[in-house]
Design an enzyme around this catalytic site. Structure first.
Site, PDB file in Angstrom:
ATOM      1  N   CYS A 127       0.864  -1.179   0.000  1.00  0.00           N
ATOM      2  CA  CYS A 127       0.000   0.000   0.000  1.00  0.00           C
ATOM      3  C   CYS A 127       0.903   1.234   0.000  1.00  0.00           C
ATOM      4  O   CYS A 127       2.100   1.133  -0.266  1.00  0.00           O
ATOM      5  CB  CYS A 127      -0.983  -0.008   1.181  1.00  0.00           C
ATOM      6  SG  CYS A 127      -0.236   0.182   2.821  1.00  0.00           S
ATOM      7  N   ASN A 185       2.337   1.702   4.351  1.00  0.00           N
ATOM      8  CA  ASN A 185       2.603   0.485   5.116  1.00  0.00           C
ATOM      9  C   ASN A 185       2.233   0.634   6.586  1.00  0.00           C
ATOM     10  O   ASN A 185       2.849   0.038   7.456  1.00  0.00           O
ATOM     11  CB  ASN A 185       4.059   0.036   4.944  1.00  0.00           C
ATOM     12  CG  ASN A 185       4.336  -1.381   5.420  1.00  0.00           C
ATOM     13  OD1 ASN A 185       5.371  -1.639   6.012  1.00  0.00           O
ATOM     14  ND2 ASN A 185       3.449  -2.306   5.170  1.00  0.00           N
ATOM     15  N   CYS A 218      -1.483   1.075   7.376  1.00  0.00           N
ATOM     16  CA  CYS A 218      -2.903   0.745   7.519  1.00  0.00           C
ATOM     17  C   CYS A 218      -3.278  -0.555   6.822  1.00  0.00           C
ATOM     18  O   CYS A 218      -3.519  -1.575   7.463  1.00  0.00           O
ATOM     19  CB  CYS A 218      -3.786   1.866   6.968  1.00  0.00           C
ATOM     20  SG  CYS A 218      -3.590   3.467   7.777  1.00  0.00           S
ATOM     21  N   ARG A 219      -3.335  -0.515   5.498  1.00  0.00           N
ATOM     22  CA  ARG A 219      -3.891  -1.627   4.724  1.00  0.00           C
ATOM     23  C   ARG A 219      -2.976  -2.830   4.607  1.00  0.00           C
ATOM     24  O   ARG A 219      -3.355  -3.952   4.979  1.00  0.00           O
ATOM     25  CB  ARG A 219      -4.279  -1.147   3.324  1.00  0.00           C
ATOM     26  CG  ARG A 219      -5.364  -0.096   3.335  1.00  0.00           C
ATOM     27  CD  ARG A 219      -5.604   0.471   1.966  1.00  0.00           C
ATOM     28  NE  ARG A 219      -4.488   1.343   1.566  1.00  0.00           N
ATOM     29  CZ  ARG A 219      -4.368   1.923   0.394  1.00  0.00           C
ATOM     30  NH1 ARG A 219      -5.276   1.700  -0.549  1.00  0.00           N
ATOM     31  NH2 ARG A 219      -3.359   2.720   0.116  1.00  0.00           N
ATOM     32  N   SER A 220      -1.784  -2.652   4.044  1.00  0.00           N
ATOM     33  CA  SER A 220      -0.944  -3.820   3.766  1.00  0.00           C
ATOM     34  C   SER A 220      -0.519  -4.581   5.028  1.00  0.00           C
ATOM     35  O   SER A 220      -0.500  -5.813   5.006  1.00  0.00           O
ATOM     36  CB  SER A 220       0.255  -3.454   2.895  1.00  0.00           C
ATOM     37  OG  SER A 220       1.092  -2.507   3.497  1.00  0.00           O
ATOM     38  N   ASP A 272      -8.106   3.351   1.100  1.00  0.00           N
ATOM     39  CA  ASP A 272      -7.214   3.828   2.160  1.00  0.00           C
ATOM     40  C   ASP A 272      -8.057   4.436   3.286  1.00  0.00           C
ATOM     41  O   ASP A 272      -8.761   5.424   3.077  1.00  0.00           O
ATOM     42  CB  ASP A 272      -6.258   4.876   1.593  1.00  0.00           C
ATOM     43  CG  ASP A 272      -5.137   5.228   2.551  1.00  0.00           C
ATOM     44  OD1 ASP A 272      -5.227   4.899   3.755  1.00  0.00           O
ATOM     45  OD2 ASP A 272      -4.160   5.852   2.095  1.00  0.00           O
TER      46      ASP A 272
END
Length: 168
Positions: free
Chosen positions: A9, A12, A14-16, A126
């Site tokens: 993402c 690095n 939040c999402r990934s 995001d």
């Protein structure tokens, strides 16, 4: 069968890392031996931990992000990982710009690779500027997406770029 996956993402935080935490546990529970890591295309948060909201949502669902440390994408990642899965189109484009030409087939959108056709567009949004519910939505997509990857891996399918990701 794919033995290593990198989730990518922007920052690095939040999402990934959330998707990677889900993947590590669910792959292990499914008896699959797949190395998992995550990174960001940007370097603003290198060395920091995950966003506190990601940590909270992960813990609520029984996953841990406490050991996560942010890292930025490196050139070596393109040779270390068999599948490199982006959370959104912007990161997919950056991965394709940075990848050696012969590695583009290994770069795809995460939800495309998971074959979750009901998600159009197939992106993990995001949640950084959003509330906790947005982070919970990311967790739900992570669980659905990882379950899709497990199904494909069990069938011996390659996680190479789908036609939809390749056209993006």
């Amino acid at each position: 069968m794919t033995s290593s996956i990198l989730f990518v993402c922007l920052g690095n935080i939040c999402r990934s890392p959330l998707v990677a935490a889900v993947a590590r546990r669910r792959f292990a529970d499914a008896g699959l031996s797949v190395a998992v890591d995550s990174c960001g295309t940007g370097g603003w948060h290198v060395g920091q931990g995950a966003d506190p909201r990601s940590i909270r949502v992960a813990e609520e669902a029984g996953y841990s992000l406490l050991d996560h440390r942010v890292r930025q994408l490196t050139a070596d990642d393109f040779s270390r990982f068999e599948a490199i899965l982006a959370m959104d189109d912007d990161n997919l484009a950056l991965l394709r710009e940075r990848s050696p030409a012969d590695d583009n087939a290994r770069v795809s959108l995460f939800l495309d690779a998971a074959r979750l056709d009901r998600h159009v567009p197939p992106i993990v949004p995001d949640p950084y500027y959003e509330d906790l519910d947005a982070f919970r939505h990311v967790l739900k997509l992570a669980e659905q997406g990882v379950d899709g990857l497990i199904g494909r891996l069990r069938r011996g399918e390659s996680l190479a770029a789908s036609s939809r990701s390749a056209a993006r």
